[in-house]
Design a protein around this motif. Structure first.
Motif, PDB file in Angstrom:
ATOM      1  N   VAL A   1     -29.964 -88.198-102.747  1.00  0.00           N
ATOM      2  CA  VAL A   1     -31.234 -89.248-103.000  1.00  0.00           C
ATOM      3  C   VAL A   1     -32.713 -88.359-103.194  1.00  0.00           C
ATOM      4  O   VAL A   1     -32.714 -87.237-102.792  1.00  0.00           O
ATOM      5  N   ARG A   2     -33.349 -89.289-103.748  1.00  0.00           N
ATOM      6  CA  ARG A   2     -34.795 -88.658-103.914  1.00  0.00           C
ATOM      7  C   ARG A   2     -35.794 -89.505-103.003  1.00  0.00           C
ATOM      8  O   ARG A   2     -35.653 -90.892-103.032  1.00  0.00           O
ATOM      9  N   LEU A   3     -36.403 -89.084-102.239  1.00  0.00           N
ATOM     10  CA  LEU A   3     -37.570 -89.623-101.224  1.00  0.00           C
ATOM     11  C   LEU A   3     -38.706 -89.684-101.924  1.00  0.00           C
ATOM     12  O   LEU A   3     -39.228 -89.111-102.630  1.00  0.00           O
ATOM     13  N   PRO A   4     -39.127 -90.910-101.877  1.00  0.00           N
ATOM     14  CA  PRO A   4     -40.601 -91.437-102.106  1.00  0.00           C
ATOM     15  C   PRO A   4     -41.610 -90.680-101.501  1.00  0.00           C
ATOM     16  O   PRO A   4     -41.535 -90.102-100.418  1.00  0.00           O
ATOM     17  N   ALA A   5     -42.814 -90.513-102.213  1.00  0.00           N
ATOM     18  CA  ALA A   5     -44.129 -89.936-101.686  1.00  0.00           C
ATOM     19  C   ALA A   5     -44.461 -90.560-100.326  1.00  0.00           C
ATOM     20  O   ALA A   5     -44.337 -91.873-100.486  1.00  0.00           O
ATOM     21  N   GLY A   6     -44.606 -89.963 -99.399  1.00  0.00           N
ATOM     22  CA  GLY A   6     -45.038 -90.747 -98.180  1.00  0.00           C
ATOM     23  C   GLY A   6     -43.941 -91.214 -97.181  1.00  0.00           C
ATOM     24  O   GLY A   6     -44.335 -91.987 -96.426  1.00  0.00           O
ATOM     25  N   PHE A   7     -42.735 -90.822 -97.675  1.00  0.00           N
ATOM     26  CA  PHE A   7     -41.706 -91.492 -96.774  1.00  0.00           C
ATOM     27  C   PHE A   7     -41.667 -91.138 -95.318  1.00  0.00           C
ATOM     28  O   PHE A   7     -42.041 -89.936 -95.016  1.00  0.00           O
ATOM     29  N   ASN A   8     -41.321 -92.016 -94.595  1.00  0.00           N
ATOM     30  CA  ASN A   8     -41.507 -91.836 -92.971  1.00  0.00           C
ATOM     31  C   ASN A   8     -40.129 -91.157 -92.761  1.00  0.00           C
ATOM     32  O   ASN A   8     -39.182 -91.542 -92.601  1.00  0.00           O
ATOM     33  N   ARG A   9     -40.499 -89.743 -92.353  1.00  0.00           N
ATOM     34  CA  ARG A   9     -39.271 -88.840 -92.066  1.00  0.00           C
ATOM     35  C   ARG A   9     -38.609 -89.213 -90.691  1.00  0.00           C
ATOM     36  O   ARG A   9     -37.670 -88.820 -90.428  1.00  0.00           O
ATOM     37  N   GLY A  10     -39.263 -90.060 -89.891  1.00  0.00           N
ATOM     38  CA  GLY A  10     -38.664 -90.461 -88.651  1.00  0.00           C
ATOM     39  C   GLY A  10     -37.365 -91.508 -88.822  1.00  0.00           C
ATOM     40  O   GLY A  10     -36.582 -91.831 -87.938  1.00  0.00           O
ATOM     41  N   LEU A  11     -37.454 -91.939 -90.258  1.00  0.00           N
ATOM     42  CA  LEU A  11     -36.452 -92.995 -90.464  1.00  0.00           C
ATOM     43  C   LEU A  11     -34.892 -92.111 -90.939  1.00  0.00           C
ATOM     44  O   LEU A  11     -34.092 -92.708 -90.979  1.00  0.00           O
ATOM     45  N   ALA A  12     -35.243 -90.943 -90.953  1.00  0.00           N
ATOM     46  CA  ALA A  12     -34.360 -89.880 -91.541  1.00  0.00           C
ATOM     47  C   ALA A  12     -33.443 -89.328 -90.365  1.00  0.00           C
ATOM     48  O   ALA A  12     -33.596 -88.449 -89.623  1.00  0.00           O
ATOM     49  N   SER A  13     -32.565 -90.535 -89.754  1.00  0.00           N
ATOM     50  CA  SER A  13     -31.805 -90.397 -88.361  1.00  0.00           C
ATOM     51  C   SER A  13     -30.704 -90.954 -88.517  1.00  0.00           C
ATOM     52  O   SER A  13     -30.549 -91.978 -89.182  1.00  0.00           O
ATOM     53  N   ARG A  14     -29.521 -90.218 -87.895  1.00  0.00           N
ATOM     54  CA  ARG A  14     -28.338 -90.828 -87.732  1.00  0.00           C
ATOM     55  C   ARG A  14     -28.391 -92.358 -86.925  1.00  0.00           C
ATOM     56  O   ARG A  14     -27.347 -93.535 -87.303  1.00  0.00           O
ATOM     57  N   LYS A  15     -29.334 -92.574 -86.174  1.00  0.00           N
ATOM     58  CA  LYS A  15     -29.510 -93.777 -85.366  1.00  0.00           C
ATOM     59  C   LYS A  15     -29.982 -95.021 -86.302  1.00  0.00           C
ATOM     60  O   LYS A  15     -29.817 -95.871 -85.951  1.00  0.00           O
ATOM     61  N   VAL A  16     -30.525 -94.614 -87.441  1.00  0.00           N
ATOM     62  CA  VAL A  16     -31.066 -95.772 -88.318  1.00  0.00           C
ATOM     63  C   VAL A  16     -30.021 -96.133 -89.248  1.00  0.00           C
ATOM     64  O   VAL A  16     -30.010 -94.882 -90.344  1.00  0.00           O
TER      65      VAL A  16
END
Length: 316
Positions: free
Chosen positions: A155-170
């Protein structure tokens, strides 16, 4: 994923088409994924390991660092011989006891090995890979594999993406990730195949994946390293004529080409690490020697043949 591994994998799909179609129908696991595991584990049977498994397990059980684990493996290996599935001479594998075409450890063999050919034995060691491939499909099936669901999508992440959401728990459905601006690398929305997470691999630079929990976990049960799951998943995509990943690796962390691997093997041999042949393939013995070199030189002993490792050897 090397071009050679992709090319050879496609050849194996053609060569064993009838068997693989039957396996796919019986176990509900995409044949390309089964072949990808085969490709990563033993380079399609070329690198099955030459260690006597009983001797290796007995040594490691005595050694003490993971005594309980290897005691279990030794007992399981002895039971396999007791059943008559193979002979001590044919029970060959890696130094850590991984056996056959798809490198089952003895306890995994006990749980998942099947007799697909109907000859009364679950033969994962012989020339015919059918039992090994079916056993791998059985393993993935019982680990929760869902046919038709991707393991992951770049995937392509948008500018300003909250990297805290990049988690197996989410986990979110792809349509919900799309509302946050996450689409595939071609800008298309990803279908709602199931619950998915965003993974940004540690070794990746510009590489981001939407991973689908069920299928990612099924491969992960075979080997828990993210790099392994991505390797199997991406190779399976390439065997389906998918495109190479667009994201790349951090400087020094890309995998080696075949010629670079040969140079690394020559460097190891020059330093007294015993290798049988210089073949440009990372088999069980080469991995073991890499780990030994890394441990001796204060590096992370992960057995990974990277550009940085080769440069480290050349500097010394």
């Amino acid at each position: 994923t090397s071009a050679k591994r992709v090319k050879q994998g496609k050849q194996m799909l053609r060569k064993h088409a009838r068997t693989l179609d039957l396996i796919e129908r019986k176990y509900g696991v995409d044949k390309e994924v089964v072949v990808a595991v085969w490709g990563l584990e033993s380079f399609y049977g070329d690198l099955r390991g030459d260690y006597n498994v009983i001797e290796a397990m007995a040594t490691l059980a005595y050694d003490g660092r993971r005594r309980e684990f290897f005691q279990k493996q030794l007992i399981a290996a002895l039971k396999i011989l007791q059943r008559g599935d193979t002979t001590p001479a044919k029970m060959k594998g890696s130094w850590a006891g991984a056996m056959g075409h798809t490198q089952f450890i003895p306890t995994s063999y006990e749980l998942f090995a099947v007799d697909f050919t109907g000859d009364g034995k679950s033969d994962i060691w012989g020339k015919n890979p059918a039992d090994a491939l079916a056993s791998t499909a059985a393993y993935l099936s019982r680990s929760g594999w869902r046919k038709g669901m991707p393991w992951g999508v770049e995937v392509r992440l948008p500018a300003g993406f909250n990297r805290g959401l990049a988690s197996r728990k989410v986990t979110k459905m792809p349509s919900d990730w799309a509302k946050l601006g996450i689409k595939d690398v071609n800008g298309r929305a990803i279908r709602d195949h199931g619950a998915a997470s965003i993974l940004i691999p540690k070794s990746g630079r510009g590489l981001a994946l939407m991973i689908f929990a069920k299928n990612f976990r099924a491969i992960e049960r075979y080997n828990a390293a993210d790099a392994y799951v991505i390797g199997v998943g991406h190779l399976s995509d390439r065997l389906k004529s998918g495109a190479p990943l667009k994201g790349n690796f951090k400087k020094g962390e890309r995998p080696l080409t075949e010629e670079e691997t040969k140079e690394l093997q020559r460097q190891l041999k020059r330093r007294g690490f015993p290798l049988e042949k210089i073949d440009g393939k990372i088999g069980p013995n080469t991995k073991k020697m890499i780990k030994s070199y890394q441990a001796k030189n204060g590096l992370t002993a992960d057995g990974y043949a990277s550009e940085a490792l080769l440069k480290h050897m050349k500097r010394r």
